[in-house]
Enzyme design. Structure first.
Site, PDB file in Angstrom:
ATOM      1  N   GLU A 127      49.931  47.133  34.914  1.00 55.87           N
ATOM      2  CA  GLU A 127      50.179  47.505  36.306  1.00 55.87           C
ATOM      3  C   GLU A 127      51.567  46.998  36.690  1.00 55.87           C
ATOM      4  O   GLU A 127      51.897  45.861  36.344  1.00 55.87           O
ATOM      5  CB  GLU A 127      49.135  46.885  37.238  1.00 55.87           C
ATOM      6  CG  GLU A 127      49.258  47.444  38.658  1.00 55.87           C
ATOM      7  CD  GLU A 127      48.184  46.898  39.618  1.00 55.87           C
ATOM      8  OE1 GLU A 127      47.422  45.998  39.229  1.00 55.87           O
ATOM      9  OE2 GLU A 127      48.138  47.399  40.736  1.00 55.87           O
ATOM     10  N   GLY A 267      48.741  36.500  39.617  1.00 52.71           N
ATOM     11  CA  GLY A 267      47.557  35.654  39.479  1.00 52.71           C
ATOM     12  C   GLY A 267      46.651  36.106  38.337  1.00 52.71           C
ATOM     13  O   GLY A 267      46.218  35.302  37.524  1.00 52.71           O
ATOM     14  N   MET A 269      44.809  40.091  36.404  1.00 54.73           N
ATOM     15  CA  MET A 269      44.819  41.552  36.355  1.00 54.73           C
ATOM     16  C   MET A 269      43.460  42.092  35.967  1.00 54.73           C
ATOM     17  O   MET A 269      42.824  41.618  35.027  1.00 54.73           O
ATOM     18  CB  MET A 269      45.900  41.985  35.353  1.00 54.73           C
ATOM     19  CG  MET A 269      46.033  43.480  35.210  1.00 54.73           C
ATOM     20  SD  MET A 269      46.516  44.261  36.791  1.00 54.73           S
ATOM     21  CE  MET A 269      45.720  45.847  36.597  1.00 54.73           C
ATOM     22  N   GLU A 270      43.054  43.123  36.697  1.00 55.83           N
ATOM     23  CA  GLU A 270      41.674  43.626  36.637  1.00 55.83           C
ATOM     24  C   GLU A 270      41.414  44.656  35.543  1.00 55.83           C
ATOM     25  O   GLU A 270      40.452  45.439  35.659  1.00 55.83           O
ATOM     26  CB  GLU A 270      41.341  44.255  37.996  1.00 55.83           C
ATOM     27  CG  GLU A 270      42.087  45.572  38.337  1.00 55.83           C
ATOM     28  CD  GLU A 270      43.318  45.397  39.205  1.00 55.83           C
ATOM     29  OE1 GLU A 270      43.901  44.295  39.216  1.00 55.83           O
ATOM     30  OE2 GLU A 270      43.705  46.375  39.879  1.00 55.83           O
ATOM     31  N   ASN A 271      42.194  44.712  34.468  1.00 54.73           N
ATOM     32  CA  ASN A 271      41.983  45.693  33.385  1.00 54.73           C
ATOM     33  C   ASN A 271      40.491  45.891  33.101  1.00 54.73           C
ATOM     34  O   ASN A 271      39.750  44.925  32.983  1.00 54.73           O
ATOM     35  CB  ASN A 271      42.652  45.212  32.104  1.00 54.73           C
ATOM     36  CG  ASN A 271      43.996  44.584  32.353  1.00 54.73           C
ATOM     37  OD1 ASN A 271      44.882  45.238  32.863  1.00 54.73           O
ATOM     38  ND2 ASN A 271      44.120  43.300  32.047  1.00 54.73           N
ATOM     39  N   HIS A 303      37.905  38.271  42.888  1.00 53.97           N
ATOM     40  CA  HIS A 303      38.790  39.392  43.229  1.00 53.97           C
ATOM     41  C   HIS A 303      38.900  40.370  42.053  1.00 53.97           C
ATOM     42  O   HIS A 303      38.693  41.574  42.214  1.00 53.97           O
ATOM     43  CB  HIS A 303      40.168  38.835  43.606  1.00 53.97           C
ATOM     44  CG  HIS A 303      41.174  39.881  43.957  1.00 53.97           C
ATOM     45  ND1 HIS A 303      41.447  40.249  45.254  1.00 53.97           N
ATOM     46  CD2 HIS A 303      41.972  40.654  43.178  1.00 53.97           C
ATOM     47  CE1 HIS A 303      42.369  41.197  45.248  1.00 53.97           C
ATOM     48  NE2 HIS A 303      42.716  41.458  43.997  1.00 53.97           N
ATOM     49  N   GLU A 304      39.213  39.834  40.885  1.00 52.77           N
ATOM     50  CA  GLU A 304      39.397  40.725  39.732  1.00 52.77           C
ATOM     51  C   GLU A 304      38.081  41.404  39.369  1.00 52.77           C
ATOM     52  O   GLU A 304      38.064  42.586  39.031  1.00 52.77           O
ATOM     53  CB  GLU A 304      39.949  39.956  38.520  1.00 52.77           C
ATOM     54  CG  GLU A 304      41.250  39.191  38.779  1.00 52.77           C
ATOM     55  CD  GLU A 304      42.333  39.997  39.450  1.00 52.77           C
ATOM     56  OE1 GLU A 304      42.400  41.220  39.253  1.00 52.77           O
ATOM     57  OE2 GLU A 304      43.133  39.387  40.206  1.00 52.77           O
ATOM     58  N   HIS A 307      37.323  44.312  41.653  1.00 47.62           N
ATOM     59  CA  HIS A 307      38.127  45.502  41.375  1.00 47.62           C
ATOM     60  C   HIS A 307      37.379  46.489  40.477  1.00 47.62           C
ATOM     61  O   HIS A 307      37.729  47.660  40.437  1.00 47.62           O
ATOM     62  CB  HIS A 307      39.427  45.116  40.668  1.00 47.62           C
ATOM     63  CG  HIS A 307      40.595  44.876  41.582  1.00 47.62           C
ATOM     64  ND1 HIS A 307      40.931  45.725  42.604  1.00 47.62           N
ATOM     65  CD2 HIS A 307      41.543  43.893  41.593  1.00 47.62           C
ATOM     66  CE1 HIS A 307      42.027  45.274  43.217  1.00 47.62           C
ATOM     67  NE2 HIS A 307      42.409  44.160  42.621  1.00 47.62           N
TER      68      HIS A 307
END
Ligand code: 0A1
Ligand code: ZN
Length: 882
Positions: A127, A267, A269-271, A303-304, A307
């Site tokens: 991203e 912070g 990443m939501e891969n 949070h991740e 997502h």
């Protein structure tokens, strides 16, 4: 080389993609300097796109090694390949496959986007536009494909091979090599692609979803750090359960993997199925992490994970819609933290964060709408406005339509748009449909930048026993938006009678539901509501719970603030009353320092805080927040123009000293009473006690430095957890002298080699508010354990200096600005994203008093004039100066 003119991308120019990519088969042979990537893409023309157009794929710094169309090598004359683009002069009309072989050098990748090395591991960050640094692709979020990824590597170098989705196959190969195949059945955009290869340790756990499916959870960390990942694992399981209970959302793959790396720009990443984290948001132990680190880990893990539905299952049509996933997901993680901890304390923390980071952004040259309409560099739009103000818009929406319709709207959103790339309009249509409410006016919040100022005027009519409240709004101009329209602002309110009793609201000017809910909607420039049957002049509590992201002016009278601090049943506004009283006292002290005004009378305010220290043990976290004075950055924001950081610092310190002196014995008693002999636990109640204890210590030291030093030294020596140790070190850092230097040395000796802890040591030194700090920062940057290539190091030294040491950063000789300028220029060729982010510390330069304003502007101009600037830094410098 002159810097190239920015290439603006505009929302109004959005066009559906001309080609779709249904499947993506990747074959990646990991090598430190020559990684080979073969991408087999199944392409077809998009029925919604233009016919007859050629195919152009995005690239970024790529080397093409081979190209086949439908299995046959292409003739050199049939395509054009540059590092940044692969264009086929003619693309077939029927579906076709393209096989692209590229070669990349992960070791040389210091930007930390695309495929890079962190420590001895390979990892990715795609991203927003990093996938094009791995292979040529239609690298835009509305191109969704099903990915199969085969990774091959040296087994000894990379025994762990991970990618998105579920594991499909793995095995050994000749020459000590091995491979793994991962299949992700959920169509996704390229920005959610991820790969990890390395020699990593791991902790595991099984989570059973509410429908009874077992999910294998794993967190991968550097060997030897496994023990520090348990809190993150616990937070993950709690987040998964919460999303089932609160939003009805279940996890969808067989595995969920998290990998912690030490070099990461953001912070986490939501891969899909393979979250990659900055290790700061995974690793924690009582001895190395503070209470706020634990809270940060819980929030970022959640949070991740969230997502997975808000971002991955439903993604963004284009990058202008970034808030669609980010604002919504921040809202969800804030709600999660509120449910896990204290709702009031969470809300106060979130609003403090919003005011600290987003308000200055919204009132300066970098202001942009929550949904921007133009960008030059998308990486510069991962901002507090998109994230935190974006979350406030979701919160307002929920407030306006009510909890039940909000939940129904979310359900409809998941039902309607699952598997698609959606827009803000798509999202809002769901809430309009379930609530049968026209949300057109509300949409303006997404398009109009700037923080609205709401002015409240009131008049009590003794004879009529009525109380008239006039609420007005205006939004100052922002870049590119000179004329602002009135917004739809939900204002939560209550009136209190003489004895602190809450009054029933009745008014011919408000609807029955507004009166019953204590929630009025300000939809025009001004609105007057006259409340009837008010026996005596009431105290109004406005914008309760911070019901909208606005500035409320003026602050109530001091008498009213004291009363609100005593009896408002909205804890947010009780805290707000204390903040307003502190601001009033500090600004009176500014006047008196300037020789124009008497010292303030703080007796009633101090009495209220004394009572809080005495009785605050039932909610110590709230008491600690209420005792914490507005920061120097808060003060600068409130002043708004001609800011002189030195005088604000002095006035704030003068209040700290006075408060510490006035409450000294009670603070000392609280510090003694709240000490805890039990083993450390990161739970909210224990953390709250530590927060109040350490807030007390800080004020004791302000009022009586000798006593503070003695207490802090003892706490520093005795502390068995990082929260207490660091709090004591922070007190010693402010007091200065030999005790400080000795403590810094001891701390370093104890934690040398533990990078995340040494980051705290760096940051604390960079924020010492005294002249010698600038030289100290230069010294810190020459150390062997500092590196410009590691974002956490850079943030803890330079970031902390520029954002949390106002008197030194804004030093009158310009040395703070020069320091930042030089680092930004040195960093830019290595890591432009990070360099650009650091430079935003200068965004409020126009609010400074004249001499500093000139120095800051000159520094920005020198940055802009430097040759070969990245698009990232060029964009920030250009907009900051516009
Ligand atoms: N989507 C991530 C944040 C993120 C954005 C960009 C990155 O690299 C350029 C990395 C992470 C989140 O919201 O957590
Ligand atoms: Zn996010």
């Amino acid at each position: 080389m002159r810097n190239p003119p920015p290439q603006a991308v505009r929302l109004s120019e959005y066009r559906p993609t001309d080609f779709l990519i249904d499947t993506v088969d990747l074959d990646i042979c990991l090598h430190r300097t020559q990684t080979r990537v073969v991408a087999r893409l199944a392409l077809r023309r998009n029925p919604k796109g233009r016919a007859d157009v050629p195919l152009t794929l995005d690239g970024d710094g790529l080397v093409l090694r081979g190209l086949k169309l439908n299995g046959r090598a292409m003739d050199a004359g049939d395509y054009d390949a540059t590092p940044d683009r692969l264009a086929l002069h003619k693309a077939p009309d029927a579906p076709f496959t393209l096989e692209i072989e590229t070669e990349i050098d992960p070791s040389a990748n210091t930007q930390l986007t695309g495929l890079y090395r962190s420590g001895s591991a390979y990892c990715t960050q795609c991203e927003a536009e990093g996938f094009r640094r791995i292979t040529y692709f239609l690298d835009r979020p509305d191109v969704l494909g099903v990915y199969t990824t085969r990774i091959e590597a040296d087994k000894s170098e990379a025994p762990v091979l991970l990618s998105n989705g579920n594991p499909a196959q793995s095995g050994d190969l000749a020459d000590g090599r091995h491979f793994a195949v991962w299949r992700d059945p959920f169509p996704k955009p390229s920005y959610l692609f991820a790969l990890v290869g390395g020699d990593l340790g791991c902790i595991r756990r099984t989570f059973t979803t509410r429908s009874g499916r077992d999910v294998a959870l794993a967190i991968y960390v550097e060997h030897g750090k496994e023990d520090r990942a348990h809190y993150a694992m616990d937070a993950l399981a709690r987040a998964m359960r919460w999303d089932e209970d609160t939003f009805g959302r279940e996890y969808d793959l067989d595995v969920f993997n998290i990998v912690a790396v030490s070099d990461f720009n953001m912070g986490a990443m939501e891969n899909k199925g393979l979250n990659i984290f900055n290790d700061k948001y995974v690793l924690a132990s009582p001895q190395t992490a503070t209470d706020s680190d634990y809270a940060g880990i819980e929030a970022v893990i959640a949070h991740e994970y969230f997502h997975n539905w808000t971002g991955n299952r439903i993604t963004c049509r284009d990058w202008f819609q970034l808030c669609l996933k980010e604002g919504l997901t921040v809202f969800r993680d804030q709600e999660f933290s509120s449910d896990q901890r204290s709702r009031a304390v969470e809300r106060i923390g979130d609003v403090r964060g919003l005011r600290l980071a987003q308000f200055p952004e919204d009132s300066g040259p970098l202001a942009h709408p929550v949904r921007p309409e133009v960008y030059n560099e998308i990486n510069n739009f991962y901002t507090a406005t998109v994230y935190e103000k974006g979350a406030e818009l979701i919160r307002m929406l929920k407030t306006l339509i009510g909890d039940a319709d909000f939940r129904r709207g979310m359900d409809l959103y998941f039902e309607r748009f699952d598997g698609t790339a959606a827009t803000v309009e798509d999202f809002l249509s769901c809430f309009a449909d379930v609530s049968a409410r026209d949300l057109t006016h509300f949409t303006l919040w997404y398009a109009q930048a700037g923080t609205p100022i709401v002015t409240a005027k009131s008049a009590y009519d003794e004879n009529a026993k009525s109380f008239a409240l006039t609420l007005s709004q205006h939004t100052p101009p922002t870049p590119g938006q000179s004329d602002k329209r009135p917004l739809l602002i939900p204002i939560s309110l209550a009136l209190f009678g003489e004895n602190g009793e809450r009054l029933d609201l009745a008014s011919p000017d408000a609807s029955a539901s507004e009166c019953a809910r204590g929630l009025v909607e300000l939809a025009t420039a001004s609105r007057t509501i006259t409340f009837a049957g008010v026996a005596s002049r009431p105290v109004a509590s406005l914008l309760r719970g911070f019901s909208a992201p606005v500035r409320l002016e003026p602050a109530p009278l001091s008498d009213d603030l004291e009363r609100l601090l005593a009896f408002d049943d909205d804890p947010f506004n009780r805290w707000q009353a204390a903040q307003s009283l502190a601001l009033r006292s500090i600004f009176a002290r500014v006047d008196s320092l300037r020789g124009s005004g008497a010292a303030p009378d703080d007796r009633a305010f101090f009495d209220a805080l004394r009572r809080l220290v005495e009785t605050g043990d039932d909610d110590p976290a709230f008491a600690a927040q209420t005792l914490a004075l507005p920061s120097e950055t808060d003060l600068a924001r409130e002043v708004g123009q001609n800011v002189d950081p030195d005088i604000l610092f002095c006035a704030r310190n003068s209040l700290r000293r006075a408060l510490g002196g006035a409450l000294g014995d009670r603070l000392e008693a609280a510090h003694a009473r709240l000490g805890d002999a039990r083993p450390y636990s990161p739970d909210a109640a224990s953390a709250g006690r530590r927060a109040l204890r350490n807030a007390s210590l800080d004020l004791v030291a302000a009022g009586d430095p000798a006593k503070g030093e003695a207490l802090a030294k003892r706490q520093f020596d005795d502390a068995t957890n990082m929260t207490d140790k660091l709090a004591a070190l922070a007190v010693l850092a402010l007091l200065g002298g030999d005790a400080r230097e000795a403590a810094f040395t001891r701390f370093y000796e104890q934690f040398a080699g533990d990078a995340l802890v040494i980051d705290k040591w760096f940051a604390l030194q960079s924020t010492i508010p005294e002249e010698a700090t600038t030289a100290r920062v230069h010294r810190l940057m020459r150390r062997d354990d500092f590196s410009l290539l590691n974002p956490n190091r850079v943030r803890s030294v330079v970031g902390a200096f520029a954002s949390a040491n106002p008197t030194r950063f804004h030093a009158l000789d310009g040395s703070g600005y020069t320091l930042l300028e030089n680092i930004v220029l040195e960093l830019d060729p290595k890591n432009p994203q990070l360099a650009a982010r650091l430079l935003t510390a200068l965004r409020s330069w126009r609010t400074l008093e004249a001499r500093r304003r000139d120095l800051a502007e000159a520094a920005l101009r020198r940055v802009l004039a430097a040759p070969n600037l990245s698009r990232d830094v060029n964009d920030i410098a250009t907009r900051a100066l516009a």
